[in-house]
Design an enzyme around this catalytic site. Structure first.
Site, PDB file in Angstrom:
ATOM      1  N   GLU A 144       1.040  -0.939   0.062  1.00 20.43           N
ATOM      2  CA  GLU A 144       0.304   0.173   0.595  1.00 20.43           C
ATOM      3  C   GLU A 144       1.016   1.364   0.261  1.00 20.43           C
ATOM      4  OE1 GLU A 144      -4.077  -2.241   2.162  1.00 20.43           O
ATOM      5  OE2 GLU A 144      -2.310  -0.724   3.451  1.00 20.43           O
ATOM      6  N   ALA A 152      -6.257  -7.388  12.653  1.00 25.29           N
ATOM      7  CA  ALA A 152      -7.567  -6.624  13.284  1.00 25.29           C
ATOM      8  C   ALA A 152      -8.611  -7.874  13.662  1.00 25.29           C
ATOM      9  CB  ALA A 152      -7.769  -5.306  12.570  1.00 25.29           C
TER      10      ALA A 152
END
Length: 444
Positions: free
Chosen positions: A178, A325
Site C-alpha cells: 500500500e 485486526a
C-alpha cells in the site's frame, strides 16, 4: 514506585486491560453491562486506526482523522476508567502492575499490547529506517518525504539528488504494497506540481520482499495482481531478496545488488510486545504469549492475552492466528463473554476464529480482496475490490467525524488527483546529513 494509582475501588472484580488497540477496545465494550470495573491503561490517550497509517504518511488523510480519544469512546460506559501511563512490569504474585504513574491492582489482567516492528536483532536497521506502527511513525515518514524534496532543491549533485528522491520499502505485505502504491501515485500526480524544478522520472520506488510472492497469506491471484499493479505503476519489485545492511545511504541486498536511498521504510516483520514479569516459558518465538483456546496465558489462571501479542497455537493455526485486526477484535469480544461466564460460574467458550478474508489496495481503482462469506471464498481484484476495501475501512474507522473527514479526503483526492495534507509538522524526521552537499553560496 511504591504508591498505588488513585483509582476508585468499586467493590467489584477489576479487569485491567493493557493496550487500547482493536482487541482492548472490543473487550472493554463487551464488558459494558458486566458487574466489573474496567480499567484501560495505554501510553497514548487515543485509539489509532492502524490500517490507515500509511495514508497519513503519504498525505492522504489528516493524522487526527484516524485517532479517537479513549474517554470519548467510552464516555457513557459507567464501569470504565482510563489511565495514561507506560506499563513497566507485572507482579503476578501480588496481582499488581507497575506503571509510570504507580501501582495498579487487578483481579483479571488482559495484555493487549499489540506488536512492534521486528528488526531481527539488526540495531543499525532499527536506528536508520522508519517503521509504520504508530502515528509518530507516520508523521515522521511524511515529514521526511517532504523534507527530502526541499533538500533536493538545494543540491546540485545528481547522485545526492537521487538519494533524496528514491525510496526503499522493505516488506511485501499489505503495508509495504500500500505504501509503494501510494508513493507511486504521488510521484505521478502530486509531486511534479509541488516541486517543478525536480525531475520525477528520476524518483525510484523499490519494494524488497524476502519471499517469492507479495502479500503472503493471500491467494496467488491476489499476489500476482498486486505485483502487476505495482509494476504498471513503475515500482521496482525485488522478490527473493533480503536487505543485508543499510548505512543510511546505501542499501545492500543479500544478492550483492545495491541501491542508494536516504529513506528506507521498514515493513518487513513484527514482534509481540510482552511485559516484564511473566514466566519465560509463556513467551514463544517472536515474543508472542502462549495462550489456550480461552486466551488464558500459559501458567496463569487470571492473566489473558489478546490480538497480536497472543499466540493461540492450534492445528489450523500452528503459529497462532494472523496478526490482523479481525482476530484481535473477535478475541476481545469473546473474552468479554468468558469473563462474565467465569464470574457466573459457567463454563468458558473456546475461541473460534471467523476468518472473513483479507484485502489490500495498491492505488486508485486497484485493489485485491480474498473474501470469505458464509464459509464461501470469493476472490476479486480491481475496481470492485477497491470499493470493498474503501467501504470496509471507512466503516471501521472509530467516530462519525473521523469517518466523515476520511470520506471527504478520499473523494477530494479521487476527483482532483490531489492530496491536501502535505504538511511538515514539528521536527519528527529522519536525520539527513546532506548539508555539505548544499551550496550555501548559491544566489537565491
Amino acid at each position: 514506585m511504591s504508591n498505588h494509582t488513585r483509582i476508585e475501588h468499586l467493590g467489584k472484580p477489576r479487569v485491567l486491560i493493557i493496550g487500547g488497540g482493536f482487541a482492548g477496545i472490543e473487550l472493554a465494550k463487551s464488558l459494558r453491562d458486566a458487574d466489573v470495573q474496567v480499567v484501560l491503561v495505554d501510553r497514548e490517550n487515543y485509539h489509532t486506526f492502524q490500517p490507515l497509517l500509511y495514508q497519513v504518511a503519504t498525505a492522504g488523510v489528516e493524522a487526527d482523522s484516524i485517532i479517537h480519544p479513549f474517554r470519548k469512546i467510552f464516555n457513557d460506559q459507567k464501569n470504565f476508567y482510563f489511565r495514561l501511563a507506560d506499563v513497566e512490569q507485572i507482579d503476578t504474585a501480588n496481582r499488581l502492575v507497575e506503571t509510570s504513574i504507580g501501582l495498579i491492582e487487578y483481579d483479571y489482567l488482559v495484555l493487549a499490547t499489540g506488536a512492534t516492528s521486528n528488526f531481527f536483532g539488526d540495531k543499525e536497521m532499527e536506528e536508520k529506517t522508519i517503521s509504520m506502527k504508530s502515528l509518530d511513525d507516520a508523521v515522521t515518514l511524511r515529514n521526511t518525504i517532504l523534507q527530502n524534496f526541499e533538500k533536493a532543491l538545494q543540491v546540485d549533485d545528481e547522485e545526492q539528488i537521487n538519494s533524496l528522491m528514491d525510496y526503499v520499502i522493505v516488506g511485501g505485505g499489505p503495508t509495504g504494497v500500500e505504501l509503494a502504491g501510494a508513493l507511486s501515485e504521488l510521484r505521478k500526480h502530486v509531486f511534479p506540481k509541488d516541486y517543478k524544478e525536480l525531475d520525477f522520472c528520476e524518483m525510484d520506488i523499490h519494494l524488497v520482499q524476502s519471499g517469492p510472492a507479495l502479500l503472503k497469506g493471500m491467494s496467488e491471484e491476489a499476489s500476482q495482481k498486486a505485483l502487476k499493479y505495482l509494476e504498471d505503476f513503475g515500482v521496482k519489485v525485488w522478490l527473493n531478496r533480503r536487505v543485508k545492511s543499510y548505512d543510511g545511504y546505501t542499501v545492500y541486498l543479500d544478492s550483492g545488488e545495491t541501491m542508494v536511498s536516504r529513506t528506507v521504510i521498514w515493513a518487513a516483520g513484527v514482534s509481540g510486545s510482552p511485559i516484564r514479569g511473566l514466566r519465560p516459558e509463556s513467551i514463544l518465538k517472536g515474543n508472542r504469549l502462549l495462550v489456550d483456546v480461552h486466551n488464558l496465558v500459559s501458567g496463569y489462571d487470571n492473566i489473558f492475552a489478546l490480538g497480536d501479542v497472543a499466540a493461540m497455537v492450534t492445528e489450523e493455526y500452528p503459529l497462532g492466528h494472523p496478526m490482523l485486526a479481525q482476530p484481535a477484535m473477535q478475541q476481545g469480544e469473546q473474552l468479554g463473554k468468558n469473563i462474565c461466564n467465569m464470574l457466573a460460574g459457567k463454563p468458558l467458550e473456546a475461541f473460534n476464529y471467523n476468518d472473513q478474508g483479507s484485502m489490500a489496495t495498491v492505488g486508485r481503482n486497484r485493489a485485491v480482496a480474498d473474501l470469505k462469506i458464509f464459509k464461501k471464498e470469493y476472490k476479486t481484484q480491481g475496481f470492485i475490490a477497491w470499493l470493498i476495501w474503501m467501504f470496509i475501512h471507512l466503516i471501521s474507522v472509530v467516530g462519525f467525524r473521523n469517518r466523515l473527514v476520511v470520506s471527504v479526503n478520499w473523494l477530494w483526492s479521487y476527483f482532483t488527483y490531489d492530496t491536501g495534507n502535505r504538511f511538515i509538522v514539528g521536527n519528527k524526521q529522519v536525520n539527513i546529513p546532506v548539508e555539505e552537499t548544499i551550496s550555501h553560496k548559491a544566489v537565491v
